[in-house]
Design a protein around this motif. Structure first.
Motif, mmCIF file in Angstrom:
data_model
loop_
_atom_site.group_PDB
_atom_site.id
_atom_site.type_symbol
_atom_site.label_atom_id
_atom_site.label_comp_id
_atom_site.label_asym_id
_atom_site.label_seq_id
_atom_site.Cartn_x
_atom_site.Cartn_y
_atom_site.Cartn_z
ATOM 1 N N LEU A 8 0.813 -1.220 0.000
ATOM 2 C CA LEU A 8 0.000 0.000 0.000
ATOM 3 C C LEU A 8 0.848 1.273 0.000
ATOM 4 O O LEU A 8 0.292 2.376 0.020
ATOM 5 N N HIS A 9 2.159 1.141 -0.070
ATOM 6 C CA HIS A 9 3.029 2.314 -0.019
ATOM 7 C C HIS A 9 2.742 3.250 -1.196
ATOM 8 O O HIS A 9 2.908 2.892 -2.355
ATOM 9 N N GLY A 10 2.254 4.450 -0.874
ATOM 10 C CA GLY A 10 1.994 5.452 -1.895
ATOM 11 C C GLY A 10 0.678 5.314 -2.629
ATOM 12 O O GLY A 10 0.419 6.056 -3.582
ATOM 13 N N ILE A 11 -0.191 4.403 -2.198
ATOM 14 C CA ILE A 11 -1.456 4.144 -2.894
ATOM 15 C C ILE A 11 -2.548 5.094 -2.376
ATOM 16 O O ILE A 11 -2.827 5.125 -1.173
ATOM 17 N N PRO A 12 -3.218 5.850 -3.256
ATOM 18 C CA PRO A 12 -4.285 6.772 -2.828
ATOM 19 C C PRO A 12 -5.584 6.037 -2.500
ATOM 20 O O PRO A 12 -6.111 5.297 -3.337
ATOM 21 N N ILE A 13 -6.074 6.251 -1.284
ATOM 22 C CA ILE A 13 -7.281 5.579 -0.814
ATOM 23 C C ILE A 13 -8.240 6.605 -0.218
ATOM 24 O O ILE A 13 -7.826 7.502 0.518
ATOM 25 N N LEU A 14 -9.526 6.463 -0.533
ATOM 26 C CA LEU A 14 -10.572 7.295 0.050
ATOM 27 C C LEU A 14 -11.180 6.590 1.252
ATOM 28 O O LEU A 14 -11.249 5.359 1.289
ATOM 29 N N LEU A 15 -11.632 7.376 2.221
ATOM 30 C CA LEU A 15 -12.306 6.830 3.391
ATOM 31 C C LEU A 15 -13.721 7.385 3.472
ATOM 32 O O LEU A 15 -13.959 8.562 3.196
ATOM 33 N N LYS A 16 -14.643 6.530 3.854
ATOM 34 C CA LYS A 16 -16.015 6.957 4.089
ATOM 35 C C LYS A 16 -16.031 8.036 5.173
ATOM 36 O O LYS A 16 -15.228 8.002 6.115
ATOM 37 N N ASP A 17 -16.963 8.960 5.068
ATOM 38 C CA ASP A 17 -16.972 10.142 5.931
ATOM 39 C C ASP A 17 -17.437 9.878 7.360
ATOM 40 O O ASP A 17 -17.676 10.803 8.111
ATOM 41 N N ASN A 18 -17.507 8.618 7.768
ATOM 42 C CA ASN A 18 -17.754 8.329 9.185
ATOM 43 C C ASN A 18 -16.532 7.717 9.852
ATOM 44 O O ASN A 18 -16.617 7.220 10.974
ATOM 45 N N ILE A 19 -15.375 7.772 9.181
ATOM 46 C CA ILE A 19 -14.132 7.189 9.697
ATOM 47 C C ILE A 19 -13.202 8.325 10.110
ATOM 48 O O ILE A 19 -12.768 9.131 9.284
ATOM 49 N N ASP A 20 -12.875 8.403 11.398
ATOM 50 C CA ASP A 20 -12.074 9.499 11.939
ATOM 51 C C ASP A 20 -10.669 9.550 11.351
ATOM 52 O O ASP A 20 -9.981 8.520 11.252
ATOM 53 N N THR A 21 -10.256 10.754 10.992
ATOM 54 C CA THR A 21 -8.864 11.028 10.644
ATOM 55 C C THR A 21 -8.449 12.289 11.390
ATOM 56 O O THR A 21 -9.138 13.305 11.331
ATOM 57 N N HIS A 22 -7.347 12.205 12.105
ATOM 58 C CA HIS A 22 -6.866 13.366 12.858
ATOM 59 C C HIS A 22 -5.924 14.149 11.963
ATOM 60 O O HIS A 22 -4.703 14.004 11.999
ATOM 61 N N ASP A 23 -6.522 14.983 11.135
ATOM 62 C CA ASP A 23 -5.776 15.798 10.184
ATOM 63 C C ASP A 23 -6.624 17.014 9.848
ATOM 64 O O ASP A 23 -7.395 17.463 10.703
ATOM 65 N N LYS A 24 -6.530 17.515 8.639
ATOM 66 C CA LYS A 24 -7.292 18.703 8.273
ATOM 67 C C LYS A 24 -8.658 18.357 7.671
ATOM 68 O O LYS A 24 -9.399 19.263 7.272
ATOM 69 N N MET A 25 -8.985 17.063 7.607
ATOM 70 C CA MET A 25 -10.285 16.661 7.087
ATOM 71 C C MET A 25 -11.296 16.534 8.218
ATOM 72 O O MET A 25 -10.942 16.311 9.366
ATOM 73 N N HIS A 26 -12.574 16.658 7.845
ATOM 74 C CA HIS A 26 -13.661 16.520 8.805
ATOM 75 C C HIS A 26 -14.218 15.107 8.777
ATOM 76 O O HIS A 26 -14.021 14.363 7.812
ATOM 77 N N ALA A 50 -0.268 4.101 2.952
ATOM 78 C CA ALA A 50 -1.308 4.590 2.048
ATOM 79 C C ALA A 50 -1.433 6.106 2.154
ATOM 80 O O ALA A 50 -1.175 6.696 3.202
ATOM 81 N N VAL A 51 -1.840 6.731 1.065
ATOM 82 C CA VAL A 51 -2.153 8.157 1.054
ATOM 83 C C VAL A 51 -3.647 8.308 1.278
ATOM 84 O O VAL A 51 -4.457 7.820 0.476
ATOM 85 N N LEU A 52 -4.029 8.971 2.370
ATOM 86 C CA LEU A 52 -5.450 9.196 2.640
ATOM 87 C C LEU A 52 -5.900 10.367 1.779
ATOM 88 O O LEU A 52 -5.715 11.527 2.128
ATOM 89 N N LEU A 53 -6.497 10.046 0.640
ATOM 90 C CA LEU A 53 -6.786 11.034 -0.398
ATOM 91 C C LEU A 53 -7.917 11.978 -0.027
ATOM 92 O O LEU A 53 -7.914 13.153 -0.395
ATOM 93 N N GLY A 54 -8.924 11.479 0.680
ATOM 94 C CA GLY A 54 -10.069 12.320 1.001
ATOM 95 C C GLY A 54 -11.166 11.507 1.652
ATOM 96 O O GLY A 54 -10.989 10.325 1.972
ATOM 97 N N LYS A 55 -12.304 12.158 1.846
ATOM 98 C CA LYS A 55 -13.474 11.517 2.437
ATOM 99 C C LYS A 55 -14.558 11.352 1.374
ATOM 100 O O LYS A 55 -14.845 12.277 0.598
ATOM 101 N N ALA A 56 -15.156 10.172 1.364
ATOM 102 C CA ALA A 56 -16.219 9.863 0.411
ATOM 103 C C ALA A 56 -17.577 10.218 0.998
ATOM 104 O O ALA A 56 -17.837 10.026 2.187
ATOM 105 N N ASN A 57 -18.444 10.742 0.149
ATOM 106 C CA ASN A 57 -19.821 11.036 0.528
ATOM 107 C C ASN A 57 -20.527 9.727 0.905
ATOM 108 O O ASN A 57 -20.079 8.633 0.555
#
Length: 497
Positions: free
Chosen positions: A79-97, A125-132
Motif C-alpha cells: 500500500l506504499h503510496g497508494i491513494p485511498i478514500l475513506l467513508k466520511d464516518n471514519i475518523d482522521t486526525h488531520d485537516k479533514m472533517h 497509504a495516502v489518505l486522499l479524502g473523504k467519500a460522501n
C-alpha cells in the motif's frame, strides 16, 4: 525501459495495486503522480456523480514524503503510496472533517485517528479524502434516499447517473472507485452498506467478521454489527487492504476474538484452484423475488462455478431464517448508547455531544438538515441508552441464535459447505450481518433490464455475486471469490465522458 505515461490520468484507469507498485518501484510513476492523477479525475468527473465529499489538503505532501521514503529506505509494502478514500464516518486526525454526512458534524475534526486510518497510514497509504455517504449511515430516516446526505447531497451511480440505484450507505466509496477516482476505498457496513454499493458499482466489497477490524474512531450504529471493510476493483486489491486493517485494538474489545484467527496478508489466499474442492450452497428461497434478468445472472454464476469444479448443493434450506419476522431493535437500542459515547469524546467546539443534541440541531436547521426527516433518530432517542431493556436483550438473542446456530452455521454444517451464494445484497448480507459473519461480493453480471420498486428504484445495472460464510472464514471466501472473478472477469468501467 517503460517510459512514463504522458497521460497518467488515463493510464491509471483500472490499474490494480500490484501494477501501480511495480510502476512506482521501477520509477515509471511516483505516488505524487498517482495522487495528482486522481485529483485530476475527481475534478473532471466527480461533478457527475458527487462521490467525493472533501479532499485531504495534505495528500500531495503525503505522497511526496512517501516517494522520498521509498528512495531512501524502500517500500513499506503493497500500500506504499497508494491513494485511498475513506467513508466520511471514519475518523482522521488531520485537516479533514468526519461528519457521517451530517450538518451537525460538518466542522468536526476528530481528536485522533481511527484504528483503521492509523493502520492505513502505517502501511504507507495516502489518505486522499473523504467519500460522501448516506447520512448517519442510513440510520436517520425511514424515507432517506440511499446516497443522500445533507452535507454532501446525492451520490449518483456512474454506470447510469440519475437512473441506476447507487446502493448505500457507502455510496460515495462505491461510486468513486467504480469511476477510478482513487485506487480503493474503505466503507463501513451495519447491514449491506458495503455489499450493496459494491454490487451496484461492479466492485469487490468485503464486510469482515465482527472483531477482525477495529471500530474505534468510526461513527457508530451498533457494536453488534458494525464493521469497516475494503471496496476495490479486484479481489486481489480487497485482500491486500483487508490485511492492512486487521489487528487487536484495546479500544475495541471485540478484536480480542481475532487473536490467532486473523492475517496481515490475505493475498496468500488468492487461489483460483480452490474452486475444484469448494462446496457452495444455493439458498433458493432467497431468489424468489428476483426478476428474470437478475435470476439469469445467478444461474450463470452457478454454471460457471460448476464448470470450474465446485460442488453445488442446490437447494439448501435455512428454515428458521426463512420463517422469521426480523426486527431492528438491536440497532435502535445500541445506536443511542454508541453514538452518545462517540459524541461525548468530541471537542467542546463541536455543536452536538449526544443524540438529543443532534435531533435538536436538525430541528433548528430543518430546511437544510431534514429533507427526509429524522424519525429513526427520534425512535432511538426514546430508548434508555443503558442496553438493559428486555426488548433489546430478546432481539439480540434472537438475532444471534437464528442467524448462526439455526441459520448459517446450521446449513453449512449440515451440508459440509464452504459458503452460501446470494445475489448482491439480497438477504444474504443482512443474514450475515445479524450473525456478525463475513461477506464478500464480486462482479457477477450486468442486468440490461429490471423492475421498478415502489420507491422508484430500478433493479437493472451491475450485479454482484455474494458469498457468505461462518466467522473468520475470510480466507475461504477470498479463495472462492477470486476463483469466480478469474473465471468471469465481468467488471468493466463506466463511461464518464
Amino acid at each position: 525501459m517503460i517510459e512514463k505515461p504522458l497521460e497518467i490520468e488515463e493510464w491509471i484507469v483500472e490499474k490494480d495495486i500490484s501494477a501501480l507498485q511495480t510502476a512506482m518501484q521501477e520509477g515509471i510513476v511516483s505516488s505524487e503522480d498517482l495522487v495528482q492523477a486522481c485529483l485530476q479525475r475527481i475534478r473532471k468527473y466527480d461533478r457527475k456523480i458527487n462521490s467525493v465529499l472533501e479532499i485531504n489538503p495534505d495528500a500531495i505532501e503525503m505522497a511526496r514524503s512517501l516517494d522520498e521514503e521509498r528512495q531512501a529506505k524502500g517500500s513499506r509494502g503493497p500500500l506504499h503510496g497508494i491513494p485511498i478514500l475513506l467513508k466520511d464516518n471514519i475518523d482522521t486526525h488531520d485537516k479533514m472533517h468526519t461528519s457521517a454526512g451530517s450538518l451537525a458534524l460538518a466542522e468536526s475534526i476528530a481528536p485522533e485517528d481511527s484504528f483503521v486510518a492509523a493502520q492505513l497510514r502505517a502501511a504507507g497509504a495516502v489518505l486522499l479524502g473523504k467519500a460522501n455517504m448516506t447520512e448517519w449511515a442510513n440510520y436517520m430516516s425511514s424515507t432517506m434516499w440511499s446516497g443522500y446526505s445533507s452535507r454532501g447531497g446525492l451520490v449518483l451511480n456512474p454506470y447510469g447517473p440519475g437512473e441506476l440505484f447507487i446502493g448505500g450507505s457507502s455510496s460515495g466509496s462505491g461510486a468513486s472507485i467504480a469511476a477510478n477516482l482513487a485506487v480503493a476505498a474503505i466503507g463501513t457496513e451495519t447491514s449491506g452498506s458495503i455489499i450493496s454499493p459494491a454490487s451496484q458499482n461492479f466492485l469487490v466489497g468485503i464486510k469482515p467478521t465482527i472483531g477482525l477490524v477495529s471500530r474505534s474512531g468510526i461513527i457508530p450504529i451498533t457494536h453488534s454489527q458494525d464493521s469497516a471493510g475494503p471496496m476495490a476493483r479486484t479481489v486481489a486489491d480487497a485482500a491486500i487492504i483487508l490485511g492492512a486493517l486487521t489487528g487487536v485494538d484495546e479500544r475495541d474489545p471485540a478484536t480480542l476474538s481475532s487473536v490467532g484467527r486473523s492475517y496481515r496478508d490475505y493475498s496468500q489466499f488468492l487461489d483460483a484452484s480452490f474452486l475444484q474442492q469448494a462446496r457452495i450452497g444455493i439458498p433458493r428461497f432467497y431468489y424468489k423475488d428476483l426478476d428474470e434478468a437478475r435470476l439469469a445472472i445467478v444461474e450463470e454464476a452457478i454454471r460457471t462455478l460448476k464448470e470450474k469444479g465446485a460442488t453445488i448443493v442446490d437447494p439448501v434450506q435455512l428454515p428458521f431464517c426463512e420463517n422469521t419476522e426480523w426486527d431492528w431493535e438491536v440497532l435502535r437500542y445500541e445506536f443511542k448508547k454508541n453514538l452518545n459515547d462517540y459524541l461525548a469524546g468530541l471537542p467542546e467546539a463541536v455543536p452536538v455531544h449526544s443524540l438529543a443534541d443532534v435531533i435538536a440541531f436538525n430541528e433548528r436547521y430543518a430546511e437544510r438538515a431534514l429533507k427526509y426527516g429524522q424519525d429513526i433518530l427520534i425512535r432511538s432517542e426514546e430508548t434508555s441508552g443503558t442496553l438493559t431493556e428486555q426488548e433489546y436483550l430478546d432481539s439480540k438473542t434472537k438475532n444471534i441464535e437464528i442467524s448462526r446456530s439455526q441459520g448459517i452455521d446450521h446449513v453449512l454444517q449440515a451440508h459440509q459447505l464452504d459458503a452460501l451464494l446470494f445475489l448482491g445484497n439480497e438477504e444474504g448480507a443482512d443474514l450475515a450481518a445479524r450473525a456478525g459473519y463475513p461477506v464478500i461480493t464480486v462482479p457477477g453480471g450486468y442486468a440490461a433490464t429490471g423492475v421498478i420498486s415502489e420507491d422508484g428504484r430500478t433493479s437493472k445495472g451491475p450485479q454482484g455475486i455474494t458469498f457468505v460464510g461462518t466467522e473468520y472464514s475470510e480466507p475461504t471466501l477470498i479463495k472462492i471469490a477470486y476463483g469466480f472473478e478469474q473465471a468471469t472477469k465481468h467488471r468493466f468501467p463506466p463511461k464518464l465522458d
